[in-house]
Every structure is written in C-alpha cells, then in structure tokens.
Design an enzyme around this catalytic site. Structure first.
Site, PDB file in Angstrom:
ATOM      1  N   CYS A  85      97.021  15.733  -3.788  1.00 29.70           N
ATOM      2  CA  CYS A  85      96.236  16.405  -4.838  1.00 29.70           C
ATOM      3  C   CYS A  85      96.531  17.881  -4.993  1.00 29.70           C
ATOM      4  O   CYS A  85      96.991  18.317  -6.038  1.00 29.70           O
ATOM      5  CB  CYS A  85      94.738  16.288  -4.553  1.00 29.70           C
ATOM      6  SG  CYS A  85      94.177  14.638  -4.313  1.00 29.70           S
ATOM      7  N   HIS A 146      89.838  21.207  -7.091  1.00 35.58           N
ATOM      8  CA  HIS A 146      90.578  21.155  -5.805  1.00 35.58           C
ATOM      9  C   HIS A 146      91.683  22.194  -5.682  1.00 35.58           C
ATOM     10  O   HIS A 146      92.705  21.956  -5.036  1.00 35.58           O
ATOM     11  CB  HIS A 146      91.151  19.751  -5.565  1.00 35.58           C
ATOM     12  CG  HIS A 146      91.237  19.417  -4.094  1.00 35.58           C
ATOM     13  ND1 HIS A 146      91.699  18.212  -3.616  1.00 35.58           N
ATOM     14  CD2 HIS A 146      90.937  20.162  -3.000  1.00 35.58           C
ATOM     15  CE1 HIS A 146      91.670  18.218  -2.297  1.00 35.58           C
ATOM     16  NE2 HIS A 146      91.211  19.392  -1.893  1.00 35.58           N
TER      17      HIS A 146
END
Ligand code: NAG
Ligand code: NAG
Ligand code: NAG
Length: 594
Positions: A85, A146
């Site tokens: 990610c 994130h």
C-alpha cells in the site's frame, strides 16, 4: 438613405456573427486538449486482477466494473509501482518511483504502522491533486490515505491530504486492518507483540519467584531492589503493552477534512458513509471541473460487508466484499451519468496492488484476492501477481469503447495523464516516471512510452521489465526472487527483500512475458540466442536509471514508523481518545442497499 444604413447595419451584424462563430470554432478546436474533464479515480485495496469478470473471472459478479471496460479501454499490462500500500500509493500520487520520495526502503517494515508515525509523503512532493487544484479543480479524496499524518506535533498534519492538494477529505488517514474489527487478531507487529508479552511474563515470573524466595528467607535481596524491579516491570508493561492495547482506539479513526469525526471508527457503517460522501461531492461540484479519488477500504481485511451482500457471492466473505465494492462503483458511475457528466468525465478503475492470494482469516476461511494466471502476490517483491493490476478507463466520446491494450503501462502514468488533461505542466525540477497515456488510450500511438519499468522490493532493485522500442516482446529480469513456495516467507503475508528471504540470481532470471506471462519458464542461453545481449541491454537500462536516483530522507526508517505519543491524532484528551460525531447514516443508502 434610411434603407441603406439599415442594410449596412444588417451586413455588419452578419459579419460580426460570422467572425464570432469562427473565433468560437477555433477556440473550441484549440482548447480540445485542455477540456478539463472531471476526473474520477477509483482505487480498490488489495483487489487481485483475477477477481474481476472482465479480466476473466466467470464466477465473481462485477457487472459495474465490466461495464466500465465495455464502454472504455481496458489495460491488461497495468503495473503498480510496488506490491504494498504505502509505497504503491506514494508512487501513484507523485508519478515517481516510491524510492524517489523515500517512501520505500530496505527495512523489514515497508508501510506506515501507526497514525502516530512521523513518516509520510514529504511536503516537497507534488501530487497530481495539487497541480489540478491550481488549475481550478475541486479536489476530493474519500477513503483510505495511508501516506502519513503528522511530522513534529499532533495536529501539524504535514502529510495530510489537505496539505497535499486536496480540498476535501473524508476517510481514514491510516488503513483498514484487523485491529479495527473488535474480536479480530491484531495485525501490527504481531511477532514483536508476542516477544514483548513473553518478556513481560518472564519478568513477572521472576518477580514472583523472588518474592517467594524472600518470603521463605532463602534470599537476602532487600525490599528496595524488589520494589525497583516491580516499578521497572510495570513501566515496561505500561509503555509498551498499552500501546498495543490502544491500537484500535488510536489508529482506527475517521476524519472529515482536518477534524476527527469518529474514534474508534465504526467499520460497519463506514463504507456506506464513504459512498454517500463521494456522491455528495459529485453533486456539490458538478458545475466545475472536479477530481475525485475514491480510495476504497474494500477489499482489504477485515470485511465490513453490509447485509444485502452477505452470503450472496460464490466466493465466501471475500467474494461478498468484492461484489459490494462493484455495486459501490456502480453508484459512482450512476451519479456521474445522472448529472449529465458522462462525456465530460474520465473514470479510471484500479487496485493499489495484487491480491494476498493465500491469506486465511481467523475463522480459517480464505480471505485474499486472486491474481489469475500471475505468479506471486501482495508483499512479495516483483513477481507479476503482486503488481499487475486492473486498469480501466472510461470517457465516452473521447476514448474508444470495448478496447483492450496489452502495452506495459504503470499506475504512475495516471499522474502525467490527468495533469495533461487539466492543462497543467509537469514539475520540471524532478524526475517524473509516469507517462501521459492519452495517445495510447485514444489509439494515436500503438506502443507505450515505457521502455523500462523498475520493480523494487524495499530499497533493493528486484526486477526490470524491458519493452524494446517498436517491439511486441516484453522481457523481465529478476535479480532475486522471494522464497514463496518454501523457506523464510512460506505462508507469511509479507516477504523480506534480502538475506534468508530471497534467492539471488546471477545472471538474472529472465522471462519472456509476452509468451510466458505466468513467469514459469525462464529462458536460458540455449533457448534464447540473444540471452546475453538482452541481459546487457537490461544492465544498461539499470545503469541509466541509477544515475537519476538521489538520496532522500527515508520516510519508513524505524524512527519514522514507530509510534510517537506526541503525534497521536486524538479526539478528546490523550490518551483517552474517543468521539463519535458521525454516526448518522442516511436511511436512503441503507434502503438502496437492501
Ligand atoms: C474468481 O475469483 C475467486 C475469488 O478470488 C477465485 O477463487 C476464483 O479462482 C476466480 N476464478 C477465476 C476463473 O479466475
Ligand atoms: C456521449 O458520447 C457518445 C459516444 O460518442 C455519444 O453516442 C453520445 O451521444 C454522447 N452523449 C452526449 C450527451 O453528448
Ligand atoms: C525534498 O527534500 C529532500 C530533503 O530535504 C530532498 O532530498 C529531496 O530531493 C527534495 N525533493 C524534491 C522533489 O525536491
């Protein structure tokens, strides 16, 4: 006389109209390239390329995504910059390999671990959102970020989406992960937690033994030492175990712009609230050009699927979640069509990287995505399965429909593509690795501009993809491969990039991706007469690439990923962070869901 002047007047009017319309015509044709279309980027989390109907899955139902492909262009060789990610998203946002922004490095940890980590997307990186914002776009992001929150103090929000070009944010600054669902196992540094637990238990047992010895008079240790030991132990407990005890409260939180609106997050209603926010954003901004990044929490574990989709798919809880996400994609497309923006909107659908193929949930059920014919998975370096992602573009009227393109393209290309469409120019003071995809998508050119694509595992160059100019062949050389089938990485979720985790290859393991996309049969000097020449060209490409790298601060160093109490985003008084200003889910969506 009177008649004459009238006639003149008439002529004048006609001439003016003619002149005006011809100017308008040139205006229209000249500005065609900077139409400033709306841009809707949809990113799924951990979705595998093999999970989608139009990519060959005949049992998963994804009609809305399939329709995007039917009405647009489908890329079959679309590559994420990393199989995880944080680095993949950093590259997506900046159009640059994550190593250039310090968002990928050689340590064991390759994603941000806490909302109170100090690492994140550096201030001097320019996202496509920032460039579009300057062009007058309304810029919104809904869902997962994130890419960091704070640098030096709670609330400086240096890495926050609103400081990276977005003027609207609704979602989670961190990620959806197991700790966010009460009753699930922890996902953060679990082996570290286990070791810590063991140390604490050992200390406790030692202390008890000491007490017993003291009681029975078998030791002459004085009480002061024992008290000190107790204090030491409890501090150890307090400082470390508490951190993990609070993981959910501190990391599962929802923000609207700079405000925390829910802590801990209510995962059951969050996906529904997110889609409502996305639809409201489209509704609010329909009259000016807008950029919407819909960054789904689907289909990352744990799943918070709504009732309407539970038990409906043929692929368990994972499939239910994928099919719900597809329905949400449909909601967004419908909202765009409903406000009459179909032909003025570019939609892109993708996943941040490949699926976590053999992941198994706490109930023993398989809960990871499927990467189709591609070998490897999320968190496993440069095998195709971790990085080959779906890539669908829809823009009726401008892009062809029902077209497949098998040229190597990158998720970093979105940067250059949308910046060009907005009429902005690319930053000149840095290397941008993405390329404008419009000529390829429209069919003006047949080949992608990428001659080389580099695949990193942390800071280590892991593999190289070489697409010789003007050729249909794509070579891929692996300098090392993770021990997927056996060894240190067997059945683990993320594999390391060095030492015992990998097998080194010299000469690099070489595949002809155009004939062997599953990377099953490496070519050798016996099977490929040009073997050494190919290796040499790839080596040259690597040397050229290395010349463009500079050393930058590492955002994922231990110091930057570990929990720092003074950076902890907190609704209320730290450490008791709790609030819920956002629990009203509108009935409309709930009903639509039934
Ligand atoms: C479709 O997706 C499911 C779930 O990921 C997977 O188990 C299945 O093998 C896929 N089917 C095909 C034909 O790829
Ligand atoms: C949008 O583009 C399609 C494809 O070119 C065309 O058929 C349709 O009429 C257009 N719609 C509008 C509203 O212009
Ligand atoms: C951002 O700052 C860092 C350190 O100050 C520097 O190394 C890097 O090159 C800068 N990046 C850009 C894109 O200017």
């Amino acid at each position: 006389m009177k008649k004459m002047s009238l006639c003149l007047n008439h002529r004048f009017v006609v001439a003016t109209i003619l002149l005006y319309s011809s100017t308008m015509l040139t205006y229209v044709t000249c500005t065609e390239t900077s139409l400033q279309p709306n841009i809707v980027l949809i990113m799924a989390d951990d979705l595998g390329i093999g999970d989608i109907g139009c990519y060959g899955n005949n049992t998963m139902r994804t009609p809305n995504i399939d329709n995007l492909a039917k009405d647009g262009v489908m890329l079959t060789h679309h590559i994420a910059a990393a199989p995880l990610c944080t680095p993949s998203r950093a590259a997506f946002m900046t159009g640059r390999y994550p190593i250039r922004s310090g968002m990928d490095n050689g340590h064991r940890v390759r994603v941000l671990l806490f909302t109170a980590s100090s690492g994140g997307l550096p201030k001097n990186e320019t996202t496509f959102a920032a460039l579009l914002q300057k062009q007058g776009y309304a810029t919104g992001i809904v869902g997962k970020w994130h890419l960091g929150v704070n640098c030096e103090s709670r609330g400086d929000h240096c890495h926050h989406p609103l400081n990276h070009g977005f003027d609207f944010f609704y979602g989670i600054p961190f990620t959806n992960f197991h700790d966010c669902k009460p009753g699930e196992r922890s996902a953060i540094l679990t082996d570290f937690q286990d070791k810590l637990c063991l140390v604490n238990q050992t200390l406790l047992v030692g202390l008890l033994m000491l007490l017993v010895l003291k009681w029975t008079g078998l030791t002459s240790t004085d009480w002061r030492t024992i008290v000190w030991l107790m204090v030491f132990c409890s501090l150890f407990f307090g400082a470390w175990y508490c951190v993990f005890g609070f993981v959910r409260l501190w990391n599962c939180l929802v923000m609207r712009n700079h405000d925390i609106v829910q802590q801990p997050s209510n995962g059951e209603t969050l996906p529904t609230r997110m889609i409502e926010e996305a639809l409201a954003f489209i509704e609010r901004n329909q009259r000016k050009p807008f950029l919407l990044l819909m960054s789904f929490l689907h289909v990352h574990t744990p799943f918070f699927t709504t009732k309407a989709f539970i038990g409906k798919s043929k692929h368990g809880t994972y499939g239910d979640n994928v099919e719900e996400m597809d329905w949400h994609v449909g909601q967004i497309v419908k909202a765009i069509d409903n406000v009459g923006l179909t032909n003025k909107t570019l939609i892109h659908f993708t996943s941040d990287h490949g699926g976590s193929v053999d992941s198994v949930g706490s109930n023993g059920e398989h809960d990871g995505g499927w990467n189709g014919i591609y070998r490897g998975k999320k968190g496993f370096a440069g095998w195709e399965g971790g990085i080959r992602v779906p890539g669908i573009f829809r823009w009726p009227g401008l892009l062809p429909s029902n077209k497949k393109i098998d040229e190597p393209t990158s998720l970093m290309d979105i940067y250059s593509t949308v910046v060009g469409l907005a009429g902005a120019s690319l930053p000149q003071d840095r290397v941008i690795d993405g390329r404008d995809l419009m000529p390829l998508l429209k069919g003006d050119v047949q080949h992608s501009e990428h001659e080389f694509l580099f695949h990193y595992c942390g800071a280590a160059l892991n593999a190289v993809r070489w697409h010789p100019k003007g050729s249909d062949t794509v070579w891929k050389a692996h300098f090392f491969t993770p021990k997927l089938e056996a060894g240190a990485c067997y059945q683990s979720e993320i594999c390391g990039c060095h030492g015992n985790y990998v097998i080194n290859h010299d000469p690099p393991l070489l595949f002809d991706l155009s004939k062997d996309p599953s990377e099953m049969n490496p070519v050798s000097p016996h099977t490929e007469p040009l073997f050494h020449e190919i290796q040499k060209q790839i080596q040259k490409g690597v040397e050229e690439h290395r010349k463009t790298l500079t050393s930058v601060p590492l955002q994922l160093s231990w110091n930057n990923v570990l929990w720092k109490p003074w950076l902890q985003p907190c609704c209320g008084t730290f450490p008791f962070c709790w609030c819920d200003k956002d629990s009203n889910v509108s009935i409309v969506m709930q009903e639509a869901n039934q």
